[in-house]
Design an enzyme around this catalytic site. Structure first.
Site, PDB file in Angstrom:
ATOM      1  N   GLU A 257       0.712  -4.470  11.197  1.00  0.00           N
ATOM      2  CA  GLU A 257       0.251  -3.096  10.995  1.00  0.00           C
ATOM      3  C   GLU A 257       1.045  -2.250  11.990  1.00  0.00           C
ATOM      4  O   GLU A 257       0.813  -2.308  13.200  1.00  0.00           O
ATOM      5  CB  GLU A 257      -1.253  -2.965  11.254  1.00  0.00           C
ATOM      6  CG  GLU A 257      -2.129  -3.748  10.288  1.00  0.00           C
ATOM      7  CD  GLU A 257      -2.337  -3.037   8.963  1.00  0.00           C
ATOM      8  OE1 GLU A 257      -1.888  -1.879   8.836  1.00  0.00           O
ATOM      9  OE2 GLU A 257      -2.946  -3.640   8.050  1.00  0.00           O
TER      10      GLU A 257
ATOM     11  N   HIS B 230       0.859  -1.178   0.000  1.00  0.00           N
ATOM     12  CA  HIS B 230       0.000   0.000   0.000  1.00  0.00           C
ATOM     13  C   HIS B 230       0.898   1.232   0.000  1.00  0.00           C
ATOM     14  O   HIS B 230       1.679   1.449   0.924  1.00  0.00           O
ATOM     15  CB  HIS B 230      -0.936   0.005   1.207  1.00  0.00           C
ATOM     16  CG  HIS B 230      -2.049  -0.984   1.094  1.00  0.00           C
ATOM     17  ND1 HIS B 230      -2.620  -1.602   2.184  1.00  0.00           N
ATOM     18  CD2 HIS B 230      -2.700  -1.467   0.000  1.00  0.00           C
ATOM     19  CE1 HIS B 230      -3.580  -2.419   1.760  1.00  0.00           C
ATOM     20  NE2 HIS B 230      -3.643  -2.352   0.442  1.00  0.00           N
TER      21      HIS B 230
ATOM     22  N   GLU C 175       1.768   3.927   2.925  1.00  0.00           N
ATOM     23  CA  GLU C 175       2.216   3.446   4.237  1.00  0.00           C
ATOM     24  C   GLU C 175       3.739   3.483   4.303  1.00  0.00           C
ATOM     25  O   GLU C 175       4.418   2.455   4.344  1.00  0.00           O
ATOM     26  CB  GLU C 175       1.635   2.041   4.464  1.00  0.00           C
ATOM     27  CG  GLU C 175       0.113   2.050   4.473  1.00  0.00           C
ATOM     28  CD  GLU C 175      -0.526   0.673   4.419  1.00  0.00           C
ATOM     29  OE1 GLU C 175       0.210  -0.340   4.498  1.00  0.00           O
ATOM     30  OE2 GLU C 175      -1.764   0.602   4.292  1.00  0.00           O
TER      31      GLU C 175
ATOM     32  N   HIS D  78       2.701  -3.432   6.956  1.00  0.00           N
ATOM     33  CA  HIS D  78       1.719  -2.400   6.617  1.00  0.00           C
ATOM     34  C   HIS D  78       1.702  -1.362   7.736  1.00  0.00           C
ATOM     35  O   HIS D  78       2.415  -1.458   8.729  1.00  0.00           O
ATOM     36  CB  HIS D  78       0.323  -3.018   6.503  1.00  0.00           C
ATOM     37  CG  HIS D  78       0.121  -3.859   5.285  1.00  0.00           C
ATOM     38  ND1 HIS D  78      -0.681  -3.486   4.246  1.00  0.00           N
ATOM     39  CD2 HIS D  78       0.617  -5.087   4.947  1.00  0.00           C
ATOM     40  CE1 HIS D  78      -0.684  -4.422   3.311  1.00  0.00           C
ATOM     41  NE2 HIS D  78       0.108  -5.410   3.719  1.00  0.00           N
TER      42      HIS D  78
END
Length: 433
Positions: free
Chosen positions: A388, A189, A192, A313
């Site tokens: 994350e 992504h 990020e 992420h």
């Protein structure tokens, strides 16, 4: 593909020529930032229909779960229509910023006061982790690593992008003997930024650290690290739109698919969109994006050499494992939980940073078609995890724009966690398979 002259020439050519069409930078002056929350399935359906319906409304969260906050950046001319729709559907909402651009600028000003922590940096000095780098800088650094450590670092290529950039990675191997493999992928992504920064930090630590536990990671495993799994998108966040998430493949008047909803395992079954304008657009078919297709082909070519797959992420401080398409748990869930517990405990030891998580579907939201689920479900990699990273904040203003002064601490605690993860995976015997 290992390091060779033709690859080097091709890479330098790309670095020199692929400043693809420098578009005017996207600004969000007078855009509103709203937070909405669907209290029932009917309200959730209204938000789902709205997502991807207009390029004047940017959803910063996926619309998947009743009761979960969803943040939207709304163009001035769309505000009346949005508020009318939310009012008729009786969806609760909250205005968080009257001028999204001004709010982001204020965050940047606060960041800049703290020193060399700008949002970007073309390095004039040695590559470091006090700033974020553009793709060209990181690729140049990786190419130099292969020269500096010719018997340890090999350049590898996970394919090409839509705009013909290389998906460049490094293999780190301190002996010619066959050793267990750890695959680390980051930056799928585009916005990020902390994910690729942390990946390069780990590369550097594996090559330079004198800490026994990190040296053990470097000595006992073969590492395959791709800091930028979505290079086109990452470049676009620097040149044009800092909040860009997807690839850059054109789909009518919209661009890009979500490369972490595009992998060929239960593709588009949950937590993804059929709308090309949506942030979670799954693409017209599985592996429609050359980035995911070519990287998957590379992974498949070495799947027997990989026992642990890690995807980086941001944000929210979660550690996640399969599945994303269903709340059914993997058959070795007890082992996942044991590794999870060890990794979560380790991540908090240095800075008291608190992570949570679990299986993707229940811990965060439905999300079919991810790289980690694909690696687990089709490539027989029995340990796959997604981090994350920082921050835990619920605000988009700081979420994807983590100050660069936090790169090192965020990466240090991540590496602490990966040390514990690898230790537990080894204890469970997965590296023997």
């Amino acid at each position: 593909m290992s390091l060779n002259k033709s690859l080097l020439f091709a890479l330098f050519g790309l670095l020199a020529t692929l400043a693809v069409g420098q578009a005017e930078r996207v600004r969000y002056d007078n855009y509103r930032l709203y937070k909405a929350n669907a209290a029932n399935e009917a309200q959730l359906a209204v938000l789902k229909d709205l997502e991807g319906s207009s390029d004047s409304i940017l959803f910063l969260d996926g619309v998947h779960i009743v009761g979960k906050d969803v943040q939207m950046v709304v163009a001035p001319h769309k505000v009346p229509d949005l508020l009318d729709l939310l009012g008729k559907a009786e969806i609760k909402y909250e205005l968080q910023s009257k001028d999204f651009q001004k709010s982001m600028d204020e965050v940047d000003e606060k960041v800049a006061i703290k020193g060399r922590v700008g949002m970007t940096g073309r390095a004039d000095d040695q590559y470091n982790w006090e700033q974020y780098y553009e793709l060209e800088d990181t690729y140049t650094w990786m190419i130099q690593l292969a020269r500096d450590y010719p018997h340890v670092v090999t350049l590898i290529e996970g394919g090409k992008t839509y705009q013909r950039r290389s998906i460049l990675g490094v293999k780190i191997s301190k002996s010619l003997s066959d050793k267990p493999g750890i695959f680390l992928e980051a930056g799928i992504h585009a916005r990020e930024w902390i994910a690729p920064a942390a990946a390069t930090f780990i590369i550097n630590q594996l090559l330079t650290s004198e800490v026994d536990s990190i040296k053990e990671l470097a000595d006992n495993y073969n590492w395959y690290v791709f800091p930028h799994a979505n290079p086109d998108g990452y470049v676009y966040t620097h040149t044009t739109n800092r909040l860009w998430r997807k690839t850059r493949t054109p789909y009518g008047s919209c661009f890009g698919a979500d490369p972490n909803r595009n992998w060929g395992f239960h593709w588009n079954e949950a937590g993804a969109s059929d709308s090309a304008c949506s942030e979670t657009y799954a693409g017209p078919e599985a592996f429609s994006e050359i980035e995911t297709y070519s990287l998957s082909q590379y992974i498949a070519s070495i799947k027997d050499k990989i026992q642990l797959y890690i995807s980086l992420h941001s944000y929210s401080q979660y550690l996640l494992y399969p599945y994303g398409h269903t709340n059914e748990l993997p058959d070795n869930v007890k082992d996942f939980e044991q590794v999870f517990d060890a990794a979560i405990a380790a991540v908090s030891q240095r800075y008291n940073t608190r992570y949570t998580g679990g299986n993707v579907y229940d811990a965060i939201y439905p999300a079919a078609g991810s790289s980690t689920d694909w690696a687990y479900g089709t490539q027989d990699v029995r340990m796959t995890f997604c981090y994350e990273l920082r921050p835990s904040s619920n605000s988009i203003l700081t979420g994807f724009r983590l100050p660069a002064e936090q790169i090192i601490p965020a990466s240090e605690e991540l590496l602490d966690s990966i040390v514990a993860m690898a230790t537990e995976v080894k204890a469970l015997g997965y590296f023997d398979k």
